[in-house]
Scaffold this active site. Structure first.
Site, short mmCIF file in Angstrom:
data_model
loop_
_atom_site.label_atom_id
_atom_site.label_comp_id
_atom_site.label_asym_id
_atom_site.label_seq_id
_atom_site.Cartn_x
_atom_site.Cartn_y
_atom_site.Cartn_z
N LYS A 33 -0.81 0.33 5.49
CA LYS A 33 -0.59 -0.69 4.47
C LYS A 33 0.45 -1.69 4.95
O LYS A 33 1.51 -1.31 5.45
CB LYS A 33 -0.10 -0.04 3.17
CG LYS A 33 0.26 -1.04 2.08
CD LYS A 33 0.59 -0.35 0.79
CE LYS A 33 2.05 -0.05 0.57
NZ LYS A 33 2.92 -1.19 0.32
N ASP A 60 -1.31 -5.40 0.99
CA ASP A 60 -0.68 -5.20 -0.33
C ASP A 60 0.16 -6.43 -0.69
O ASP A 60 1.38 -6.41 -0.59
CB ASP A 60 0.18 -3.92 -0.23
CG ASP A 60 0.97 -3.62 -1.48
OD1 ASP A 60 0.59 -4.10 -2.56
OD2 ASP A 60 1.98 -2.90 -1.37
N LYS A 62 -0.46 -8.18 -3.73
CA LYS A 62 -0.38 -8.22 -5.21
C LYS A 62 -0.47 -9.65 -5.75
O LYS A 62 0.43 -10.15 -6.43
CB LYS A 62 0.91 -7.57 -5.71
CG LYS A 62 1.10 -6.13 -5.27
CD LYS A 62 2.33 -5.53 -5.93
CE LYS A 62 2.60 -4.11 -5.51
NZ LYS A 62 3.11 -3.94 -4.15
N ASP A 65 -1.82 -15.30 -10.02
CA ASP A 65 -1.70 -16.75 -10.15
C ASP A 65 -2.90 -17.22 -11.00
O ASP A 65 -3.63 -16.38 -11.55
CB ASP A 65 -1.71 -17.39 -8.74
CG ASP A 65 -0.92 -18.71 -8.68
OD1 ASP A 65 -1.12 -19.55 -9.57
OD2 ASP A 65 -0.12 -18.88 -7.75
N THR A 122 5.74 0.56 -11.02
CA THR A 122 6.42 1.81 -11.40
C THR A 122 7.92 1.59 -11.63
O THR A 122 8.60 2.46 -12.16
CB THR A 122 6.21 2.91 -10.33
OG1 THR A 122 6.31 2.33 -9.05
CG2 THR A 122 4.86 3.57 -10.49
N ARG A 213 8.20 6.37 3.79
CA ARG A 213 9.32 7.00 4.50
C ARG A 213 9.12 8.45 4.93
O ARG A 213 9.58 8.80 6.03
CB ARG A 213 10.59 6.84 3.65
CG ARG A 213 11.07 5.40 3.65
CD ARG A 213 12.00 5.09 2.51
NE ARG A 213 11.29 5.03 1.24
CZ ARG A 213 11.86 4.75 0.08
NH1 ARG A 213 13.17 4.49 0.03
NH2 ARG A 213 11.15 4.69 -1.03
O1 C5P Z 1 8.58 5.16 1.35
P1 C5P Z 1 7.67 5.34 0.17
O2 C5P Z 1 6.70 6.50 0.33
O3 C5P Z 1 8.45 5.43 -1.13
O4 C5P Z 1 6.80 4.01 0.12
C1 C5P Z 1 5.87 3.76 -0.91
C2 C5P Z 1 5.22 2.43 -0.70
O5 C5P Z 1 4.37 2.18 -1.81
C3 C5P Z 1 6.19 1.25 -0.61
O6 C5P Z 1 5.60 0.27 0.26
C4 C5P Z 1 6.22 0.73 -2.02
O7 C5P Z 1 6.52 -0.65 -2.08
C5 C5P Z 1 4.77 0.99 -2.46
N1 C5P Z 1 4.57 1.08 -3.91
C6 C5P Z 1 5.27 1.96 -4.70
N2 C5P Z 1 5.04 1.99 -6.06
C7 C5P Z 1 4.14 1.16 -6.60
C8 C5P Z 1 3.42 0.27 -5.82
C9 C5P Z 1 3.67 0.25 -4.45
O8 C5P Z 1 6.07 2.77 -4.20
N3 C5P Z 1 3.91 1.23 -7.90
#
Ligand code: C5P
Length: 236
Positions: A33, A60, A62, A65, A122, A213
């Site tokens: 992603k 991604d 999002k 507009d 979230t 991560r």
């Molecule tokens: O490092 P981690 O597993 O927390 O990364 C989650 C990824 O998913 C990040 O790129 C974050 O921006 C994305 N994301 C999220 N919650 C959402 C939508 C996207 O954590 N509701």
């Protein structure tokens, strides 16, 4: 094409670090992603480069507009040969229908990317919702926006693992659920509030897991990927 349900989130500031990382993992074992930071820094050239490494890409960005602007952006994104892209359901039915329609006019019209919607971020709390003038609960608002996305022609939505089972029940087996906030144990959740293990999220009804991560920060990311794939393989 990877059969893996894992989408690794490349939350790196530049192409060098993203590409270095991608050489440590195998496109058979995951998709990737690319979000706003990396895309803004490096643009479509990075997508081309990562595609030559055979990765399927979720772009991604999002989009949110007026319908015409979002439709044009989605058509151009589809032409980058990405596997999935997303828009905000809060843009409403006309915007979502225009976005969906635009994919049928892209170069990729015979094999368009999956188009999914973000319902509520979230990071939004119930107090934030009230401040926006929305009196529904988070759960009800997510369900309302998911139903609207489905009836506007979209392929699925982004949702937390906690919402997945309800959405799967309400929206049927063919609606695609993409779930971030995945953690391999409860010890380190970083800034994620509502976390779930890969196994539990897939069991709850998610199709794809967005994981950053826990994989990008690991010393041996390929090993972590293999163990995640193994932990969910029995649920296919
Ligand atoms: O490092 P981690 O597993 O927390 O990364 C989650 C990824 O998913 C990040 O790129 C974050 O921006 C994305 N994301 C999220 N919650 C959402 C939508 C996207 O954590 N509701």
């Amino acid at each position: 094409m990877s059969k893996s349900r894992v989408i690794v989130s490349l939350d790196f500031p530049d192409a060098k670090q993203a590409i270095e990382f991608c050489h440590k993992i195998d496109p058979i074992h995951c998709k990737i992603k690319i979000g706003k930071e990396l895309f803004t820094a490096e643009g479509p050239k990075l997508i081309e480069k990562l595609r030559t490494l055979d990765f399927e890409i979720f772009l991604d960005l999002k989009y949110h507009d007026i319908p015409n602007t979002v439709a044009n952006a989605c058509r151009v994104a589809a032409d980058l040969d990405v596997w999935m892209l997303n828009i905000h359901a809060a843009g409403g039915r006309h915007m979502m229908e225009a976005a969906y329609e635009s994919l049928t006019k892209s170069r990729r019209s015979k094999n368009p990317p999956l188009l999914i919607a973000v319902t509520l971020l979230t990071s939004i709390s119930s107090d934030d919702l009230l401040e926006l003038g929305i009196t529904k609960s988070i759960e009800d608002q997510v369900l309302l926006l998911s139903k609207l996305a489905k009836s506007s022609g979209l392929d699925g939505v982004v949702c937390s693992g906690i919402e997945a089972s309800k959405l799967r029940y309400e929206l049927g087996k063919d609606f695609c659920l993409v779930t971030p906030g995945i953690r391999l144990d409860d010890l380190n959740s970083d800034d994620q509030k509502r976390i779930m293990s890969p196994h539990d999220a897939i069991k709850a009804g998610s199709n794809y897991l967005v994981i950053g991560r826990p994989i990008t920060g690991a010393s041996k990311p390929a090993d972590i990927l293999k163990s995640i794939n193994k932990s969910i393989s029995s649920l296919d």
